[in-house]
Every structure is written in C-alpha cells, then in structure tokens.
Design a protein around this motif. Structure first.
Motif, PDB file in Angstrom:
ATOM      1  N   THR A  63      13.687  -1.126   0.610  1.00 16.12           N
ATOM      2  CA  THR A  63      12.671  -0.315  -0.049  1.00 16.12           C
ATOM      3  C   THR A  63      13.208   0.054  -1.421  1.00 16.12           C
ATOM      4  N   SER A  64      12.451   0.756  -2.180  1.00 17.44           N
ATOM      5  CA  SER A  64      12.917   1.187  -3.495  1.00 17.44           C
ATOM      6  C   SER A  64      12.505   2.626  -3.727  1.00 17.44           C
TER       7      SER A  64
ATOM      8  N   TYR B  32       2.697   5.584  10.065  1.00 21.33           N
ATOM      9  CA  TYR B  32       3.493   4.363   9.885  1.00 21.33           C
ATOM     10  C   TYR B  32       4.996   4.624   9.986  1.00 21.33           C
ATOM     11  N   ALA B  33       5.368   5.814  10.431  1.00 19.88           N
ATOM     12  CA  ALA B  33       6.783   6.209  10.439  1.00 19.88           C
ATOM     13  C   ALA B  33       7.655   5.232  11.226  1.00 19.88           C
ATOM     14  N   GLN B  34       7.186   4.822  12.413  1.00 15.81           N
ATOM     15  CA  GLN B  34       7.990   3.921  13.245  1.00 15.81           C
ATOM     16  C   GLN B  34       8.135   2.541  12.607  1.00 15.81           C
ATOM     17  N   LEU B  35       7.110   2.059  11.923  1.00 14.46           N
ATOM     18  CA  LEU B  35       7.182   0.760  11.250  1.00 14.46           C
ATOM     19  C   LEU B  35       8.079   0.833  10.008  1.00 14.46           C
ATOM     20  N   ARG B  36       8.087   1.979   9.382  1.00 14.72           N
ATOM     21  CA  ARG B  36       8.817   2.183   8.135  1.00 14.72           C
ATOM     22  C   ARG B  36      10.323   2.316   8.362  1.00 14.72           C
TER      23      ARG B  36
ATOM     24  N   LEU C  42       9.274   5.587  -2.242  1.00 14.30           N
ATOM     25  CA  LEU C  42       9.497   6.863  -1.571  1.00 14.30           C
ATOM     26  C   LEU C  42       9.293   8.073  -2.474  1.00 14.30           C
ATOM     27  N   ASP C  43       8.994   7.862  -3.742  1.00 12.31           N
ATOM     28  CA  ASP C  43       8.763   9.002  -4.649  1.00 12.31           C
ATOM     29  C   ASP C  43       7.491   9.744  -4.265  1.00 12.31           C
TER      30      ASP C  43
ATOM     31  N   ASP D 192       0.853  -1.196   0.000  1.00  8.70           N
ATOM     32  CA  ASP D 192       0.000   0.000   0.000  1.00  8.70           C
ATOM     33  C   ASP D 192       0.889   1.247   0.000  1.00  8.70           C
ATOM     34  N   SER D 193       0.742   2.097  -0.985  1.00 10.70           N
ATOM     35  CA  SER D 193       1.584   3.297  -1.082  1.00 10.70           C
ATOM     36  C   SER D 193       1.434   4.191   0.148  1.00 10.70           C
TER      37      SER D 193
END
Length: 682
Positions: A676-677, A663-667, A681-682, A654-655
């Motif tokens: 990641t790619s 979701y910052a802490q999970l990311r 993150l674009d 899910d973008s």
C-alpha cells in the motif's frame, strides 16, 4: 459481525500435547485457525450406489447380503486374499479383501454389509477398500482425506478438527463484505469451512467450495493488483523518446512483412517505452510467431532513443543465436551487440565489460551471466527476458536492477489463454501474438510405434537425399537401469552405422560450452545432416534447412515441450515433418499423442497440457512464483479467477476500500505485506 478469537495456540486444544503439537507444526499448523484452514484434498464418498449406475473400474459404495461362506487364501509372505459372495440389488458379486484375514470371523450368511471398492464390471468383482457389517446408514457419507505425515493420521486430523469446532466455535472470521457475498450469492465463511470438513450432500459442498475458492483468488489478486498499482504510482520510469518514423522505416527494411498481430503488439510496446511508467509486459506467442523480431524492433527503438538494451536467454545456445541474429540485423545501422555467457572469460570478458560501461556496446545479449555484480551498463533503458519461466523471480528482478527503472519485456513461447495469463501474471500487462507469419507450411505430425523404426529410417533417408536435415531427440543422454527409454549415445551410434553416408552430430547437456557451440555450428552450416540430441535444443534453435523432427519415447514429454521441439522444424519454405515414436500404453499417453497429431495450435495444446499437469507443474512453482492454493485450481476455476481479478482491480483503485470498515479483513494482509502507500491511508 461477531468478534472472533484469533491466534489460539494449538496446544490449547483438548487432546493436543507437546509431541502432537510438534507433529502438527511440521504441517504448518501452530494455531487453531491453521487447523480449521487445513482443508481436505479429496473425499472418500460412501454414498450408496446402485451397481447398474457404476462404471467399470469406478470406485463405489454398495450394500448387500452375504450369500456364501468366506474363502481365505494365503500367498507370498504373510499376504492373504479373502473373498465372499454378496447379493447387491440384482447383482451377485464377489467381494475381495486383501490382507484382512481377521474379517473372516465376522462374515456370516444372510448378514447385511456395506462395501466400498473398485468395481470390475466384466468379472463382477468389487475389490474392497472399506467394509462394514450391519444395516447401511441411510444418509450419504463423505469422509475427508487430508495430506498428513507420519505421527498425524487422517483419522486423528478429523478428530482434532471436530474438537476445534466444538471448543472454539467463533475461531473463524468472516472475511468478505456483505456486498460481495450478496453479489455472488456466497454462503458465510464459518458455514463454508464446516461444510468443507464435514459435508453431507453434494450441492452444499459445491456451494462451500465456490465460496472459499473465490476468497482464495480474491486475496491473491488483491496482492497482485495492489503491487501493480503501487509500482505504477511510486515508480517513475525513463520515458524513451521513440522516433516513430525511424522505427517504422526500420520495420519497412525487414525482408518480410509483419503480421497484424505483430503490428498490434509493437504498438503496445512502443507506447510503453514512451510512457513515464516503467513497462512490465509479458509477450506470449506460439512457436514461430515472430516474438524475436518484435523484441528486436523494441530494442532498436530503445537504442535510437538514447538507451542501452539487454536480452537474457536461458541457455548459451539460445543466447548465441540471439546475438548472431541481432548483430546481423543491426550491423547496417551502426548498433553494436555484445555477447556475455559463462564461456566468455579473461581479456575478452574484461574488454566487453569496459565497452558496456562506457556505452559503446548498445545491446548486451547473454545468459544469467548478465546479472553478475561486475556487469555495469552506462544507461540501461530496456530489458528483454526470453523464455521467462525458465528464470527464477529473483534472477528476472536482478537484471532489472542494472538500470534505473528500465522497461521490461518478458517473452514466452508457452502460450496460455489470455484471460488466464492476465490472472496468473496479474502484475504484468499481457500482449499476445495469436497469428503465424504467412507462407509457413503446417508441420505434418505422425505418431508411430517404435517397432517400425525401419520405415522411419527410410523416410529420413528420403529427406536427407533431398538435401534436408533432421533432428532426433532422446529423453536421456546415456543408458539407465531405472528407465527403459532410448538414450542419445546409443541412438547416435545406431544412426552413424545405419546411415554411414551422412554425418551424425551429438548434442547433450554434459558437453562443454565450446563443444556445444561446435556441434551446433556444424549442424547450422550443414556439415552435419543429423543432430541427435536431448532437449537442450528445445527452444530457440533456428536451422531453416531442417525438415524432420523425430522424438523417441515421445509420451514421456509434456505436450508443451513436444510442441516446442516440433517448432525446431518448419522454419523454411519446404514441407516439414514431426515423427513421434511412442508405444503410449496408457490412455492419457495415447490422448497426448492424438492431440499432437490433430493440432499445431500451441494455445490449444498448452490449455490441454494445463488440464493434464495442473498449474504448479506447468508453470513451475519455484521458477515462476505461481502460488499454491488450498482449494482453488487456476485451470478449472479460471472463470472465478478472472472475476476475482476484476473485483480486486476495482477495489484497490477505490479510496473507499482503503478506509471503509467493511473491507478491513481484505485490507489487512495488504497492509501487513507493505502493499500500500501513504496515499491510500491518508
């Protein structure tokens, strides 16, 4: 969300000097966050119990009144035994305290005491591990027990963690978004961690553990799912032009029919081969379920599609057997099979590598010798790794690098429930052969004491007289002063004398490769009727004429290993037998023997083995890369693991997950790991 202080050096904590900081560092604790994340592995439960509710040999805490003068006895060198009579409810019991003579002065008639210890119901004796005088505390007491080293006691750890909460109340960050916490009714991270360290009631401890276990699994699964997605999006494989008609014609020429499970798995693998995404698939199936022929069909599809194939096995014996099988199978089709092991040297090895590089060898079978730098393929498109858990993660990866994004199939005969397999090997697709070929007779398994070996010998002679062959497995090669178990050298000498009319061969790990090959060939060719061996024959060895497997000291082996050994027989059309020789003195050993006699289902046995041994020992942490969790248990918490896997798969696809602040802490761990790619993150 409260902003928490992060990366606080452990020396900032009151009471931690340079020396203590160094000691804590050996436990991986360098910050205050590390300290509060250092969870107990169990609790000493001082919750008061009624002896009527305590089982025999169970640990319990009870209160009572002293009814006798204490009696102190000394024995041995400075060892003591202190005993006193205590009335606990309606039970008059004897409390025993070893090596604590100083307590005698504090024990007086009529005084209340609280005792923790192991309860012997038959003798009405409580052997104390903890003893307090005075009125008992009314609320439950749960004392956390931490894994510590010398220099940091459990008591010191408890004190430091209390200090951390007092000095830095905001050092714990919330990691889960509100949406997930509400969905599963999970308590907050800070509250959960405090309860884990200082529980006061069972239900709250359960809620705290449930929250933290889900979090551990979610972070683990996020990495697996992100890795899987990144590989699929960034890796462009080589779609192999599979000629379905040709492959199914090949299958039709086999001297036996495929099972429905085999056909289903073959279809899954052929789809992967034809796809532009590289295959990364685990094929699991019970002993004798026909995994090897499935791999052979896939190799045929790859070779007829214009690519080379490779098959890596953990032992030379198994590699040689695979090579012989494939060579015989493919000879009518003009497909060449090469064998590369440590025993292939000199001119033979040089010629083999030249033929491989120029493409005239279509399939190379071997041991880890396949991953050596000088082994070069012309066009490697498909890789099979047999008994994949026996290879390290790097070894498996090194073989894949021999080609340009080749398709990879991992095989294992240690099957586990598919749900757990999907979660443990989350970066792989999982195929399961859950059906045995028709016509196979169930192996009859018996558990006997070692003192009835004469009867076993009579039974063995009966099988041999009918032209059959027998395996005899021992846990050791030679006699050991430390272990009272049978060894292969003594058993070989005993059977050679007891059955002089039959040839008894000896196989073990200390033999040179050429000696092992000679021994195995003599058994396969029926020149030897009995093969005495250690567990080097555990996997893959195929002698259809062998109908009897005898295992000495069977209780010393794991269930999955016993099942693998049993699977060496039952490969022909005649009735086969497995005899487990074991005194099995412990209840766990007896249960293991009962399980082996009651079922031949490898899935049931491996699931039970997982419960007995835990995932670390079962999978082999060093070999398989199975992680260590602080609280979570992949076996007992597998439902939570499956839930976390599903949630992680949804999140990474899910973008919103890659941009939303919640979701910052999970990311963050994914970004730090490079999982990641730029697309995300674009």
């Amino acid at each position: 969300m409260t902003t928490a202080k992060t990366n606080i050096p452990i020396q900032n904590l009151k009471g931690v000097g340079t020396r203590l900081a160094e000691e804590l560092g050996t436990l991986g604790i360098t910050t205050v966050e590390n300290l509060v994340d250092y969870y107990p592995y169990r609790y000493d439960n001082y919750e008061l119990r009624n002896l009527a509710d305590v089982q025999d040999q169970e640990m319990a805490t009870v209160s009572g009144i002293i009814q006798s003068e204490p009696l102190l006895n000394y024995y041995g060198k400075k060892k003591s035994r202190l005993s006193v009579r205590v009335l606990s409810g309606r039970y008059l019991i004897t409390v025993i305290l070893f090596n604590r003579p100083f307590l005698k002065r504090s024990l007086t008639l009529g005084e209340p005491v609280t005792v923790t210890g192991k309860w012997d119901r038959n003798r009405a004796v409580l052997t104390s591990t903890d003893f307090k005088t005075g009125k008992p505390e009314t609320h439950a007491q749960w004392a956390p027990v931490y894994p510590v080293k010398s220099g940091v006691s459990i008591k010191k750890m408890r004190t430091l963690i209390k200090q951390a909460f007092a000095q830095y109340p905001d050092c714990i960050q919330e990691t889960l978004p509100e949406s997930l916490r509400q969905a599963y009714k999970l308590i907050g991270k800070k509250e959960a961690v405090q309860i884990i360290h200082f529980p006061e009631e069972r239900e709250r401890l359960h809620q705290a553990r449930r929250r933290l276990v889900y979090e551990e699994f979610l972070f683990y699964q996020l990495k697996l799912q992100a890795y899987k997605q990144m590989n699929r999006s960034s890796s462009i494989g080589n779609p192999i032009p599979v000629d379905q008609e040709l492959v199914h014609k090949f299958i039709g020429l086999l001297p036996f029919a495929m099972t429905q499970a085999q056909n289903r798995v073959i279809d899954e693998i052929l789809r992967d081969l034809a796809s532009s995404s590289p295959m990364n698939r685990l094929l699991q199936g019970d002993v004798g379920s026909g995994k090897t022929v499935v791999a052979a069909i896939a190799l045929y599809a790859a070779v007829t599609g214009g690519y080379q194939g490779a098959l890596m096995a953990p032992t030379e014996i198994l590699a040689e057997q695979h090579a012989d099988y494939l060579e015989e199978l493919f000879r009518p089709f003009g497909i060449t099979v090469g064998l590369l092991t440590g025993s292939v040297r000199g001119k033979k090895r040089k010629a083999l590598l030249e033929h491989l590089a120029e493409g005239s060898i279509h399939i190379l079978v071997g041991t880890h010798a396949l991953i050596q730098p000088e082994v070069l393929f012309q066009k490697l498109g498909f890789v099979v790794t047999d008994e994949q858990h026996r290879f390290g993660v790097r070894q498996r990866g090194a073989l894949r690098l021999k080609g340009k994004e080749p398709d990879v199939l991992y095989m294992t005969a240690t099957p586990i429930p598919r749900t757990l397999a999907l979660s443990v090997f989350g970066d792989m697709d999982v195929s399961t052969i859950d059906e045995l070929p028709g016509g196979r007779k169930k192996i009859k398994t018996y558990w006997v004491q070692e003192n009835v070996m004469d009867r076993v010998l009579t039974f063995m002679k009966k099988e041999l007289d009918q032209g059959r062959q027998a395996y005899v497995i021992c846990p050791l090669i030679e006699e050991s002063e430390q272990l009272d178990v049978q060894n292969a050298l003594d058993v070989h000498a005993y059977l050679s004398q007891a059955l002089p009319q039959y040839r008894v061969a000896l196989m073990h790990g200390k033999l040179a490769p050429e000696e092992k090959e000679e021994v195995m060939n003599s058994f396969k060719d029926h020149k030897a009727q009995i093969l005495v061996s250690t567990t080097v024959v555990e996997v893959g060895v195929n002698v259809p004429n062998a109908s009897l497997m005898i295992i000495y000291d069977a209780d010393r082996f794991g269930l999955s290993q016993l099942h693998q050994l049993r699977g060496r027989v039952g490969r022909g059309n005649t009735q086969s037998y497995c005899v487990l020789l074991a005194d099995a003195k412990s209840e766990a050993s007896r249960e293991k023997m009962r399980m082996m006699t009651e079922t031949t289902d490898g899935f049931k046995l491996s699931a039970y083995d997982l419960k007995l041994r835990g995932p670390g020992d079962f999978f082999g942490k060093k070999q398989s890369g199975v992680p260590s969790f602080k609280l979570a248990d992949m076996v007992h918490d597998y439902r939570t693991l499956a839930t976390a896997r599903d949630d992680a798969a949804k999140l990474v696809s899910d973008s919103k997950f890659w941009h939303d602040e919640q979701y910052a802490q999970l990311r963050q761990p994914l970004i730090e790991s490079g999982l990641t790619s730029s697309v995300h993150l674009d």
